[in-house]
Design an enzyme around this catalytic site. Structure first.
Site, PDB file in Angstrom:
ATOM      1  N   ALA A  35      35.808   8.581  59.064  1.00 51.08           N
ATOM      2  CA  ALA A  35      36.466   8.199  60.315  1.00 51.08           C
ATOM      3  C   ALA A  35      37.334   6.961  60.114  1.00 51.08           C
ATOM      4  O   ALA A  35      38.458   6.885  60.599  1.00 51.08           O
ATOM      5  CB  ALA A  35      35.419   7.933  61.397  1.00 51.08           C
ATOM      6  N   SER A  83      47.181  26.744  23.785  1.00 45.89           N
ATOM      7  CA  SER A  83      45.944  27.342  24.273  1.00 45.89           C
ATOM      8  C   SER A  83      44.818  26.982  23.301  1.00 45.89           C
ATOM      9  O   SER A  83      44.963  26.081  22.493  1.00 45.89           O
ATOM     10  CB  SER A  83      46.109  28.851  24.400  1.00 45.89           C
ATOM     11  OG  SER A  83      46.570  29.377  23.179  1.00 45.89           O
ATOM     12  N   LEU A  84      43.726  27.700  23.355  1.00 44.47           N
ATOM     13  CA  LEU A  84      42.552  27.343  22.563  1.00 44.47           C
ATOM     14  C   LEU A  84      41.935  28.567  21.913  1.00 44.47           C
ATOM     15  O   LEU A  84      41.800  29.603  22.551  1.00 44.47           O
ATOM     16  CB  LEU A  84      41.472  26.756  23.480  1.00 44.47           C
ATOM     17  CG  LEU A  84      41.529  25.301  23.860  1.00 44.47           C
ATOM     18  CD1 LEU A  84      40.387  24.980  24.792  1.00 44.47           C
ATOM     19  CD2 LEU A  84      41.447  24.434  22.610  1.00 44.47           C
ATOM     20  N   GLU A 115      34.161  18.122  25.651  1.00 40.98           N
ATOM     21  CA  GLU A 115      34.532  18.053  27.068  1.00 40.98           C
ATOM     22  C   GLU A 115      34.188  19.366  27.752  1.00 40.98           C
ATOM     23  O   GLU A 115      34.286  20.419  27.137  1.00 40.98           O
ATOM     24  CB  GLU A 115      36.056  17.847  27.214  1.00 40.98           C
ATOM     25  CG  GLU A 115      36.554  16.543  26.637  1.00 40.98           C
ATOM     26  CD  GLU A 115      38.087  16.472  26.647  1.00 40.98           C
ATOM     27  OE1 GLU A 115      38.709  17.104  27.519  1.00 40.98           O
ATOM     28  OE2 GLU A 115      38.644  15.811  25.758  1.00 40.98           O
ATOM     29  N   LYS A 117      34.691  22.673  29.716  1.00 38.92           N
ATOM     30  CA  LYS A 117      35.853  23.551  29.870  1.00 38.92           C
ATOM     31  C   LYS A 117      35.817  24.063  31.303  1.00 38.92           C
ATOM     32  O   LYS A 117      35.008  24.912  31.651  1.00 38.92           O
ATOM     33  CB  LYS A 117      35.775  24.710  28.876  1.00 38.92           C
ATOM     34  CG  LYS A 117      37.011  25.572  28.878  1.00 38.92           C
ATOM     35  CD  LYS A 117      36.962  26.598  27.757  1.00 38.92           C
ATOM     36  CE  LYS A 117      38.288  27.329  27.631  1.00 38.92           C
ATOM     37  NZ  LYS A 117      38.705  27.971  28.875  1.00 38.92           N
ATOM     38  N   ASP A 119      36.711  25.911  34.698  1.00 41.09           N
ATOM     39  CA  ASP A 119      37.282  27.185  35.102  1.00 41.09           C
ATOM     40  C   ASP A 119      38.298  26.913  36.196  1.00 41.09           C
ATOM     41  O   ASP A 119      37.960  26.851  37.381  1.00 41.09           O
ATOM     42  CB  ASP A 119      36.162  28.103  35.603  1.00 41.09           C
ATOM     43  CG  ASP A 119      36.671  29.500  35.891  1.00 41.09           C
ATOM     44  OD1 ASP A 119      37.546  29.976  35.147  1.00 41.09           O
ATOM     45  OD2 ASP A 119      36.199  30.104  36.865  1.00 41.09           O
ATOM     46  N   GLU A 179      43.544  20.013  34.591  1.00 39.47           N
ATOM     47  CA  GLU A 179      43.049  21.282  35.102  1.00 39.47           C
ATOM     48  C   GLU A 179      42.864  21.157  36.614  1.00 39.47           C
ATOM     49  O   GLU A 179      42.178  20.255  37.084  1.00 39.47           O
ATOM     50  CB  GLU A 179      41.706  21.597  34.424  1.00 39.47           C
ATOM     51  CG  GLU A 179      41.259  23.026  34.522  1.00 39.47           C
ATOM     52  CD  GLU A 179      41.967  23.962  33.548  1.00 39.47           C
ATOM     53  OE1 GLU A 179      42.764  23.475  32.698  1.00 39.47           O
ATOM     54  OE2 GLU A 179      41.746  25.177  33.645  1.00 39.47           O
ATOM     55  N   TYR A 231      43.084  15.404  31.081  1.00 36.68           N
ATOM     56  CA  TYR A 231      42.417  15.183  29.795  1.00 36.68           C
ATOM     57  C   TYR A 231      43.326  15.006  28.605  1.00 36.68           C
ATOM     58  O   TYR A 231      42.856  14.824  27.489  1.00 36.68           O
ATOM     59  CB  TYR A 231      41.414  16.305  29.513  1.00 36.68           C
ATOM     60  CG  TYR A 231      42.015  17.690  29.649  1.00 36.68           C
ATOM     61  CD1 TYR A 231      41.843  18.407  30.825  1.00 36.68           C
ATOM     62  CD2 TYR A 231      42.740  18.255  28.617  1.00 36.68           C
ATOM     63  CE1 TYR A 231      42.391  19.668  30.977  1.00 36.68           C
ATOM     64  CE2 TYR A 231      43.286  19.514  28.757  1.00 36.68           C
ATOM     65  CZ  TYR A 231      43.107  20.217  29.933  1.00 36.68           C
ATOM     66  OH  TYR A 231      43.644  21.461  30.074  1.00 36.68           O
ATOM     67  N   LYS A 295      36.846  18.793  20.318  1.00 38.62           N
ATOM     68  CA  LYS A 295      38.135  18.290  19.852  1.00 38.62           C
ATOM     69  C   LYS A 295      37.893  17.298  18.733  1.00 38.62           C
ATOM     70  O   LYS A 295      37.060  16.391  18.885  1.00 38.62           O
ATOM     71  CB  LYS A 295      38.893  17.592  20.988  1.00 38.62           C
ATOM     72  CG  LYS A 295      39.228  18.523  22.143  1.00 38.62           C
ATOM     73  CD  LYS A 295      39.957  17.791  23.264  1.00 38.62           C
ATOM     74  CE  LYS A 295      40.296  18.772  24.385  1.00 38.62           C
ATOM     75  NZ  LYS A 295      40.895  18.099  25.553  1.00 38.62           N
ATOM     76  N   LYS A 319      32.449  28.863  24.354  1.00 38.92           N
ATOM     77  CA  LYS A 319      32.145  29.446  25.670  1.00 38.92           C
ATOM     78  C   LYS A 319      30.699  29.880  25.728  1.00 38.92           C
ATOM     79  O   LYS A 319      30.184  30.458  24.789  1.00 38.92           O
ATOM     80  CB  LYS A 319      33.035  30.671  25.910  1.00 38.92           C
ATOM     81  CG  LYS A 319      34.498  30.340  26.006  1.00 38.92           C
ATOM     82  CD  LYS A 319      35.242  31.546  26.521  1.00 38.92           C
ATOM     83  CE  LYS A 319      36.724  31.238  26.635  1.00 38.92           C
ATOM     84  NZ  LYS A 319      37.477  32.361  27.183  1.00 38.92           N
ATOM     85  N   CYS A 413      31.331  68.573  43.877  1.00 34.09           N
ATOM     86  CA  CYS A 413      31.436  68.150  42.483  1.00 34.09           C
ATOM     87  C   CYS A 413      32.878  67.730  42.210  1.00 34.09           C
ATOM     88  O   CYS A 413      33.802  68.470  42.551  1.00 34.09           O
ATOM     89  CB  CYS A 413      31.039  69.310  41.570  1.00 34.09           C
ATOM     90  SG  CYS A 413      31.429  69.015  39.836  1.00 34.09           S
ATOM     91  N   CYS A 416      34.338  70.622  39.437  1.00 35.64           N
ATOM     92  CA  CYS A 416      34.529  72.043  39.769  1.00 35.64           C
ATOM     93  C   CYS A 416      34.604  72.276  41.278  1.00 35.64           C
ATOM     94  O   CYS A 416      34.829  73.402  41.704  1.00 35.64           O
ATOM     95  CB  CYS A 416      33.426  72.897  39.149  1.00 35.64           C
ATOM     96  SG  CYS A 416      31.827  72.675  39.954  1.00 35.64           S
ATOM     97  N   CYS A 431      25.421  69.097  41.410  1.00 38.33           N
ATOM     98  CA  CYS A 431      26.471  70.101  41.513  1.00 38.33           C
ATOM     99  C   CYS A 431      25.766  71.448  41.350  1.00 38.33           C
ATOM    100  O   CYS A 431      25.048  71.664  40.382  1.00 38.33           O
ATOM    101  CB  CYS A 431      27.501  69.900  40.394  1.00 38.33           C
ATOM    102  SG  CYS A 431      28.523  71.348  40.054  1.00 38.33           S
ATOM    103  N   CYS A 436      29.658  75.003  35.858  1.00 35.65           N
ATOM    104  CA  CYS A 436      30.577  73.866  35.961  1.00 35.65           C
ATOM    105  C   CYS A 436      30.984  73.405  34.566  1.00 35.65           C
ATOM    106  O   CYS A 436      30.130  73.146  33.707  1.00 35.65           O
ATOM    107  CB  CYS A 436      29.883  72.720  36.702  1.00 35.65           C
ATOM    108  SG  CYS A 436      30.843  71.203  36.760  1.00 35.65           S
TER     109      CYS A 436
END
Length: 683
Positions: A35, A83-84, A115, A117, A119, A179, A231, A295, A319, A413, A416, A431, A436
Site C-alpha cells: 500500500a 546455446s548449450l 547455476e 537452468k 525454464d 532468462e 547471468y 560453466k 538436465k 471400429c 473396418c 470390434c 477385421c
DNA sequence: CACCCTCGAGTTCC
DNA sequence: CTCGAGGGTG
C-alpha cells in the site's frame, strides 16, 4: 511549491520507487508495504501528469502502456547468443569433462560455476548510458525480435542500471543476457485468470513467459508477472570480470537480479555433488528449473575452448531426468488389438521426457479415461511407467478453458467400421468383426513372434496385408519369393532370410503352437499346461468344455474360449491351411516335464546376465527341470539377478525370495544331487 | 461369496 | 509395466 521543488520531489520519488522495486523484485526483501508503495507510485503519476515535459523513458511509470505494435522488428545480436550442449547423467558430465580436459594444459584444474537452468525464455538486454534501450529474444542466436516495449513492463528489468554502491561506474554500453521466467505460483494464478476469461491456458512457465513477451500489446505483458534473472555479459564498453563467478557478483552489484543458487566449486566432483543436492530439492523451488548449467569459471579458458556448432565447449547443461511432464492431449487414437479390443491412446503435443520425445501415450481403457475424466484438449500429466512406457496420469483440471471435449465410447471400429460392443461387466470394448483386417495384422504379428519368425513385426505384417499377400497368418507358408522381392526394402538376401525363417517355424514344440494360435485367454503358461494333456492341436479341438475344465488353470471362461475358437469357420480354415503349408501340428514324443537338479523350482529372470541371453537362461533352467515365469510371486523360488535389474528385484526382496547370480545358478547345476529338492511329479 | 494370486494382453521408443 | 479378469481357495 516552486517548479524546482516539484522537480526535486519527483526525482526523489523515482529514486524511492526504484529502490523499493529493487528490494521487492530483485532482492525479494521489501521494506515497505504494498500500500505504501502504491501511494508513492500514485504520487509520482500525479506529478508527471501535471508536468508531462518531465516524463523520461526510464521513469517507473513508463513500465506500463505503450502502443500495441503491428509486428516485431528483427534485431541482430552484437555477438551470437549461444546455446548449450546437454547431459542427462553424471557419466555424461564426466565424459564432457574428459573431453575438455584434453584440450587444457595438463596441470590446469578448472573451477566450475554451477547455476540453475531456469525454464524460461532467453532475452538480451541493451543499456545505453545506463538506460534500458533495447530488449530482444534470443531467436536463432544471431537474430532475435525486438520486444523492448514488453520488457519495459517487467518489473525486475532495471530501466536504468541502479547506481552501484561500491564505486564501480556503470559502463556506457552494456549488453547482458538473462532468462525471463514466471514463478510457479504466478503461473497458476495466470491460468486461473485465463480460464475465467475463457482463454488458452499454459502448460508450463516457459510457454507462459514466451507467450507473455511476444504480445503485440505491452499492456497484456504487464499483466503477466514475468520476472528476470541475468547471468552473463554479451558485450560492454567497460572492463569485464575475467571469471564467471565475478561476472555474477558484478551484475549483482550493478543491481541486476541474479539467482542466489549459483555456486562456485573448485573441482568437478564438488560441483557434481552440489548439483545433485540442489536437484534433489527442485520440487521446493518457487520457479521451474530443468537442471543446472556447469560453466568453466575462467572466461579466458572458456573462450580458448571454443564452440562446437552453437554450443560452447566450456559450458554444459546437466538436465535432470524428469519423472513426468505436462503437455496437451491433441487427439484420441484407437488401436485394434489381436482379440478385437479397441484400445485408446493419446496423441500428444510432443514433449521431452527422460531424454526422449513423447508423442503418444497409453490411456489404458475407456473406463480409466472416464474415471480420471481425461478430455481431448486437456493439459495432462504424462509419465513413463518403469521409465519406459508413457502413460497419461491425469488431466490438470484447473487449466481447462471449456474447449475440451469429453471422450465417449467408440461406436465403431476405426479400421473396418463394424459396430463396437461392450459387454456388461467387462471393461474392454470390442470390434465384432472377426475378419477385421486390423485384427488380422495383429494375429499375424503374434503368430510370428511366438513362432520365432525373426524380424517380422508390425511394419512388415501391415505391408504384406496391404499388398494382399497375407489374408491370415496361414498365408505365411504360401508366400512366393517373387512376391516378396517386389516389395520395397527386399532384395535376394533379405527375401531368402525371411523365407528360411518362416520355414524354420514349421516345427515348433506344441506349447508354442497352442500359444501362437491366439485363442483369447491362452498365453504361454496355459498353453504349456494344455500341451501336457493333449498331443496335438486337433486333439485340443475335439475336447469338450467339461473335459477342458478338468485341466488346472482352465476354468469355464477359458474352456469356452477354446471350444468357440475351434468351432469358428475362420479357425477351421486357418488350421487346414497351416497343415497344407507343412506346419507340424503335433507335439514331439510324449513329453514329460524334464527333471534335473532344478525340478520343482520356479525362477524369475531380471536384468542382463553376464554371459547368457534370456532365452539361453530359460533353456538352461527348463532343461534341468526348473520353470521360468514372468512375474514375481510367492510361488517363485529364486530370482536370477543380472545387471540393471528392474522392479522385480524390489518385489522379490519384499517377498523374501532369494536371488541368484548366473554363477550361483551354474553351481546349483553342478551339485551332484540338489539340496534336498523334491522330485516334481510328472503329469 | 469374497478374497488373493497369476496370467494375458497391450503398450512406446530406439 | 500396468491393469483387468480368470481361476483357485478359504
Amino acid at each position: 511549491m516552486t517548479a524546482n521543488d516539484e522537480k526535486e520531489q519527483l526525482e526523489k520519488l523515482r529514486a524511492a520507487i526504484r529502490h523499493h522495486a529493487y528490494l521487492y523484485y530483485v532482492q525479494d526483501a521489501p521494506e515497505i508495504s504494498d500500500a505504501e508503495y502504491d501511494a508513492l507510485f500514485e504520487r509520482l503519476q500525479k506529478l508527471e501528469a501535471q508536468h508531462p515535459q518531465w516524463v523520461t523513458p526510464d521513469s517507473p511509470t513508463q513500465r506500463v502502456g505503450g502502443e500495441p505494435q503491428a509486428q516485431f522488428v528483427k534485431v541482430r545480436h552484437p555477438s551470437p547468443v549461444l546455446s548449450l550442449a546437454s547431459a542427462v547423467s553424471e557419466a555424461e558430465v564426466r565424459a564432457w569433462y574428459d573431453r575438455i580436459a584434453r584440450l587444457l594444459p595438463s596441470s590446469y584444474r578448472p573451477q566450475f560455476v554451477v547455476e540453475p537452468k531456469i525454464d524460461g525464455l532467453t532475452v538480451v538486454l541493451h543499456y545505453e548510458d545506463g538506460v534500458f534501450a533495447l530488449g530482444a529474444t534470443r531467436g536463432d542466436g544471431d537474430v532475435g525480435e525486438d520486444i523492448t516495449a514488453n520488457l519495459r513492463t517487467v518489473p525486475s528489468v532495471p530501466l536504468r542500471i541502479p547506481l552501484p554502491s561500491d564505486g564501480h561506474a556503470a559502463p556506457s554500453r552494456l549488453v547482458v543476457r538473462g532468462e525471463a521466467y514466471m514463478r510457479i505460483s504466478d503461473l497458476k494464478e495466470l491460468n486461473r485468470a485465463q480460464v475465467e476469461k475463457g482463454e488458452k491456458t499454459f502448460a508450463n512457465p516457459r510457454n507462459a513467459a514466451a507467450g507473455g513477451l511476444r504480445q503485440l500489446d505491452p499492456a497484456v505483458t504487464a499483466s503477466r508477472r514475468i520476472r528476470l534473472w541475468v547471468y552473463s555479459i554479451i558485450s560492454s564498453s567497460g572492463p569485464v570480470p575475467r571469471t564467471q563467478w565475478e561476472v555474477l557478483q558484478y551484475l549483482r552489484q550493478l543491481g541486476f537480479p541474479v539467482n542466489q543458487d549459483a555456486a562456485l566449486h573448485d573441482d568437478l566432483d564438488s560441483a557434481l555433488a552440489y548439483a545433485e543436492r540442489w536437484m534433489a530439492g527442485r520440487d521446493d523451488l518457487p520457479y521451474e528449473a530443468d537442471g543446472v548449467v556447469f560453466k568453466v569459471n575462467d572466461l579466458t579458458i572458456q573462450e580458448d575452448l571454443g564452440v562446437v556448432g552453437k554450443d560452447p565447449r566450456g559450458m554444459l547443461a546437466f538436465k535432470f531426468a524428469p519423472r513426468q511432464a505436462t503437455t496437451r492431449l491433441k487427439e484420441l487414437g484407437i488401436n485394434v488389438g489381436r482379440t478385437g479390443t479397441l484400445n485408446p491412446f493419446a496423441i500428444l503435443e510432443p514433449v521431452e521426457l527422460g531424454g526422449v520425445t513423447i508423442e503418444r501415450a497409453t490411456l489404458h481403457n475407456f473406463e480409466d479415461i472416464a474415471r480420471k475424466d481425461i478430455r481431448v484438449g486437456d493439459i495432462v500429466v504424462v509419465k513413463r511407467a518403469g521409465d519406459v512406457i508413457p502413460q497419461v496420469e491425469r488431466p490438470l483440471v484447473e487449466l481447462r478453458t471449456g474447449a475440451e471435449t469429453v471422450i465417449t465410447l467408440p461406436k465403431e471400429c476405426p479400421v473396418c467400421h463394424s459396430p463396437a460392443v461392450k459387454s456388461e461387466g467387462e471393461v474392454a470394448v470390442y470390434c465384432v468383426n472377426p475378419a477385421c483386417p486390423a485384427q488380422a495384422v495383429q494375429r499375424i504379428i503374434h503368430w510370428a513372434a511366438v513362432m520365432g519368425i525373426d524380424g517380422f513385426g508390425e511394419r512388415l505384417a501391415q505391408l504384406f496385408v496391404d499388398r494382399g499377400l497375407l489374408h491370415d497368418l496361414a498365408d505365411l507358408y504360401f508366400l512366393r519369393p517373387e512376391d516378396i522381392l517386389a516389395l520395397p526394402g527386399f532384395a535376394e538376401k533379405s527375401t531368402q532370410n525371411l523365407l528360411d525363417s518362416i520355414s524354420a517355424s514349421k516345427t515348433r514344440p506344441l506349447p508354442r503352437l497352442l500359444a501362437a494360435l491366439g485363442i483369447r485367454g491362452i498365453g504361454d503358461v496355459v498353453a504349456e499346461v494344455l500341451s501336457h494333456h493333449v498331443s496335438s492341436v486337433d486333439e485340443l479341438g475335439r475336447a469338450t468344455a467339461e473335459q477342458l475344465q478338468q485341466i488346472p488353470g482352465v476354468g469355464p471362461v477359458n474352456a469356452a474360449n477354446i471350444v468357440d475358437f475351434f468351432a469358428s469357420e475362420q479357425a477351421r480354415r486357418i488350421l487346414a491351411k497351416l497343415k497344407r503349408g507343412g506346419v507340424r501340428m503335433e507335439g514331439e514324443a510324449p513329453r514329460a516335464a524334464a527333471t534335473g537338479p532344478l525340478s520343482g523350482k520356479a525362477f524369475v529372470i531380471t536384468g542382463t546376465l553376464p554371459s547368457l541371453s534370456r532365452e539361453q537362461a530359460t533353456q538352461l533352467v527348463t532343461s534341468n527341470g526348473g520353470k521360468v515365469v514372468d512375474t514375481v510371486s510367492k510361488k517363485v523360488d529364486f530370482l536370477l539377478l543380472g545387471e540393471n535389474p528392474g522392479s522385480k528385484l524390489a518385489k522379490a526382496e519384499e517377498l523374501g525370495i532369494p536371488t541368484l547370480s548366473e554363477g550361483q545358478l551354474r553351481a546349483m547345476l553342478q551339485a551332484p544331487t540338489g539340496d534336498g529338492t523334491r522330485q516334481g511329479g510328472s503329469l
